[in-house]
Design a protein around this motif. Structure first.
Motif, short mmCIF file in Angstrom:
data_model
loop_
_atom_site.label_atom_id
_atom_site.label_comp_id
_atom_site.label_asym_id
_atom_site.label_seq_id
_atom_site.Cartn_x
_atom_site.Cartn_y
_atom_site.Cartn_z
N ARG A 50 0.79 -1.15 0.19
CA ARG A 50 0.04 0.11 -0.09
C ARG A 50 0.85 1.30 0.16
NH1 ARG A 50 -4.44 1.79 4.70
NH2 ARG A 50 -5.11 3.61 3.62
N PHE A 51 2.01 1.24 0.84
CA PHE A 51 3.07 2.45 0.62
C PHE A 51 3.44 2.44 -0.56
CE2 PHE A 51 7.41 3.48 0.79
CZ PHE A 51 7.58 4.68 1.10
N ALA A 52 3.82 1.50 -1.19
CA ALA A 52 4.54 1.52 -2.45
C ALA A 52 3.38 2.25 -3.47
CB ALA A 52 4.87 0.00 -3.03
N ARG A 53 2.06 1.86 -3.52
CA ARG A 53 1.26 2.25 -4.54
C ARG A 53 1.01 3.63 -4.22
NH1 ARG A 53 -1.44 -2.56 -3.09
NH2 ARG A 53 -3.20 -1.39 -1.62
N LEU A 54 0.75 4.19 -3.07
CA LEU A 54 0.74 5.31 -2.67
C LEU A 54 1.99 6.50 -3.02
CD1 LEU A 54 -1.35 5.55 0.56
CD2 LEU A 54 -2.16 5.74 -1.53
N ALA A 96 9.83 3.33 -4.19
CA ALA A 96 8.43 2.68 -4.24
C ALA A 96 8.09 1.65 -5.58
CB ALA A 96 7.24 3.80 -4.02
N LEU A 97 8.71 2.26 -6.81
CA LEU A 97 8.65 1.52 -7.67
C LEU A 97 9.42 0.25 -7.69
CD1 LEU A 97 7.48 1.26 -10.89
CD2 LEU A 97 9.56 2.55 -11.26
N ALA A 98 10.75 0.26 -7.19
CA ALA A 98 11.38 -1.09 -7.17
C ALA A 98 10.75 -1.84 -6.06
CB ALA A 98 12.70 -0.56 -6.71
N GLY A 99 10.21 -1.50 -5.29
CA GLY A 99 9.42 -2.31 -4.17
C GLY A 99 8.33 -2.73 -4.61
N LEU A 100 7.54 -2.20 -5.77
CA LEU A 100 6.21 -2.86 -6.34
C LEU A 100 6.89 -3.75 -7.25
CD1 LEU A 100 3.33 -2.29 -6.14
CD2 LEU A 100 3.53 -1.04 -8.47
N LEU A 101 8.04 -3.72 -7.81
CA LEU A 101 8.49 -4.66 -8.82
C LEU A 101 9.08 -5.82 -8.33
CD1 LEU A 101 9.72 -2.34 -11.59
CD2 LEU A 101 7.50 -3.74 -11.59
N ALA A 102 9.34 -5.96 -6.80
CA ALA A 102 9.97 -6.86 -5.90
C ALA A 102 9.22 -8.04 -6.20
CB ALA A 102 10.01 -6.58 -4.50
N GLY A 103 7.90 -8.31 -6.58
CA GLY A 103 7.10 -9.53 -6.89
C GLY A 103 7.19 -10.05 -8.38
N SER A 104 7.77 -9.05 -9.09
CA SER A 104 7.89 -9.53 -10.49
C SER A 104 9.04 -10.40 -10.82
CB SER A 104 7.80 -8.22 -11.48
OG SER A 104 8.87 -7.40 -11.35
N ARG A 105 9.05 -10.61 -12.17
CA ARG A 105 10.23 -11.47 -12.70
C ARG A 105 11.54 -10.59 -12.84
NH1 ARG A 105 8.89 -13.15 -19.00
NH2 ARG A 105 8.46 -11.11 -19.85
N THR A 106 11.17 -9.23 -12.96
CA THR A 106 12.45 -8.09 -13.26
C THR A 106 12.86 -7.50 -12.01
OG1 THR A 106 10.70 -6.28 -13.88
CG2 THR A 106 11.52 -7.73 -15.72
N ARG A 107 12.83 -8.07 -10.87
CA ARG A 107 13.21 -7.59 -9.72
C ARG A 107 14.59 -7.32 -9.41
NH1 ARG A 107 11.03 -12.49 -8.70
NH2 ARG A 107 12.61 -14.17 -7.99
N ARG A 108 15.35 -8.03 -10.15
CA ARG A 108 16.80 -7.90 -10.05
C ARG A 108 17.25 -6.64 -10.83
NH1 ARG A 108 16.36 -13.46 -10.00
NH2 ARG A 108 17.14 -14.62 -8.22
N ILE A 109 16.53 -6.45 -11.98
CA ILE A 109 17.01 -5.26 -12.96
C ILE A 109 16.47 -4.13 -12.22
CG2 ILE A 109 16.48 -4.52 -15.09
CD1 ILE A 109 16.14 -6.99 -16.33
N ALA A 215 1.38 5.53 -11.62
CA ALA A 215 0.63 5.60 -10.34
C ALA A 215 -0.74 5.22 -10.41
CB ALA A 215 0.59 7.15 -9.74
N TRP A 216 -1.33 5.23 -11.42
CA TRP A 216 -2.75 4.91 -11.73
C TRP A 216 -2.69 3.57 -11.79
CZ3 TRP A 216 -7.52 6.44 -11.32
CH2 TRP A 216 -8.43 5.93 -11.91
N THR A 217 -2.20 2.92 -12.60
CA THR A 217 -2.20 1.48 -12.79
C THR A 217 -1.49 0.75 -11.62
OG1 THR A 217 0.17 1.17 -13.87
CG2 THR A 217 -1.93 1.46 -15.37
N GLY A 218 -0.54 1.20 -10.98
CA GLY A 218 -0.04 0.69 -9.43
C GLY A 218 -1.12 0.70 -8.43
N GLY A 219 -1.91 1.87 -8.38
CA GLY A 219 -2.85 1.84 -7.54
C GLY A 219 -3.97 1.06 -7.74
N ARG A 220 -3.87 0.40 -8.72
CA ARG A 220 -5.13 -0.34 -8.98
C ARG A 220 -4.68 -2.06 -8.98
NH1 ARG A 220 -9.51 1.68 -11.79
NH2 ARG A 220 -9.78 -0.05 -12.99
N LEU A 221 -3.56 -2.21 -8.52
CA LEU A 221 -3.09 -3.53 -8.53
C LEU A 221 -3.52 -4.05 -6.96
CD1 LEU A 221 0.48 -3.29 -9.48
CD2 LEU A 221 -1.19 -4.39 -10.61
N LEU A 222 -4.29 -5.13 -7.14
CA LEU A 222 -4.84 -5.82 -6.01
C LEU A 222 -4.39 -7.36 -6.15
CD1 LEU A 222 -8.42 -4.18 -5.82
CD2 LEU A 222 -6.28 -3.84 -4.55
N PRO A 223 -4.23 -8.03 -4.84
CA PRO A 223 -4.17 -9.46 -5.14
C PRO A 223 -5.30 -10.44 -5.67
CG PRO A 223 -4.73 -8.74 -2.85
CD PRO A 223 -4.44 -7.48 -3.72
#
Length: 225
Positions: A50-54, A96-109, A215-223
């Motif tokens: 939630r912090f990352a999205r905001l 925050a963007l890097a934290g949001l991408l921590a769950g993706s396949r490009t987290r190392r990049i 910010a718009w698409t990241g704020g709409r990411l939900l599990p």
């Protein structure tokens, strides 16, 4: 009656989607698919996401301030406070963007790009804030070499943002077009010190477009349920 840390308030076992936690999606019916997550861990992960999205909204705000700075508009605080505030907001949003991408396949990049961006910003901050003579005395360089070092710091920061844009483009988590805009903004801002005056302003506009999209698409990411 006490509530287990692996149960919700209704007593049902808590299940968290792997895309929410940041792990790879398990195969249906595999043992990893039946492991619930403790409630305290789920609450912590939800708070971080939630912090990352905001915090992603700090990216378009920093682009507006940087565009204002590049236009040379005279304000009472002066241009330096505006540039410092824009840089601080950009650092918060990129973390925050890097934290949001921590769950993706490009987290190392994304992590590599974040570290390179912070390294360039750390080098750029004292050189941009101090007069050229004072900066040359502190880094033991000739006054004419300070400008070259500033350009190198801008190039390093631009390379880091370029990697972050590539991570966004390849992540399949948000809109890939935002990654393209972020990479274009990185190249424009990195070459701003070499180009004519409208180039940094164009880079700020590209960064604004990328920041609004992220910010718009990241704020709409939900599990996923």
């Amino acid at each position: 009656m006490s509530i287990s840390h692996r149960q919700t308030a209704s007593g049902r076992p808590l299940r968290v989607a792997p895309a929410w936690v940041g792990a790879a999606t398990p195969v249906a019916g595999s043992p990893a698919d039946h492991h619930p997550l403790p409630v305290r861990d789920a609450v912590w992960i939800w708070s971080v996401r939630r912090f990352a999205r905001l915090a992603l909204w700090a990216l378009p705000a920093s682009a507006v301030l940087y565009g204002w700075f590049t236009l040379g508009v005279h304000v009472p605080p002066g241009p330096l406070p505006i540039a410092l505030l824009a840089g601080w907001l950009a650092a918060v949003s990129l973390i925050a963007l890097a934290g949001l991408l921590a769950g993706s396949r490009t987290r190392r990049i994304a992590l590599t790009g974040l570290l390179i961006t912070l390294a360039g910003a750390t080098l750029l901050l004292p050189l941009a804030a101090l007069p050229e003579e004072s900066a040359a005395a502190r880094v033991a360089l000739a006054p004419g070499q300070v400008h070259t070092l500033v350009e190198a710091a801008c190039a390093v920061s631009g390379a880091g943002v370029l990697l972050l844009g590539w991570a966004v483009f390849r992540s399949k988590l948000v809109n890939p077009a935002d990654g393209v805009l972020l990479m274009l903004a990185a190249m424009t801002l990195g070459a701003g010190s070499y180009g004519v005056k409208p180039v940094p302003t164009v880079g700020a506009l590209l960064l604004l477009a990328a920041g609004m999209g992220l910010a718009w698409t990241g704020g709409r990411l939900l599990p996923r349920a």
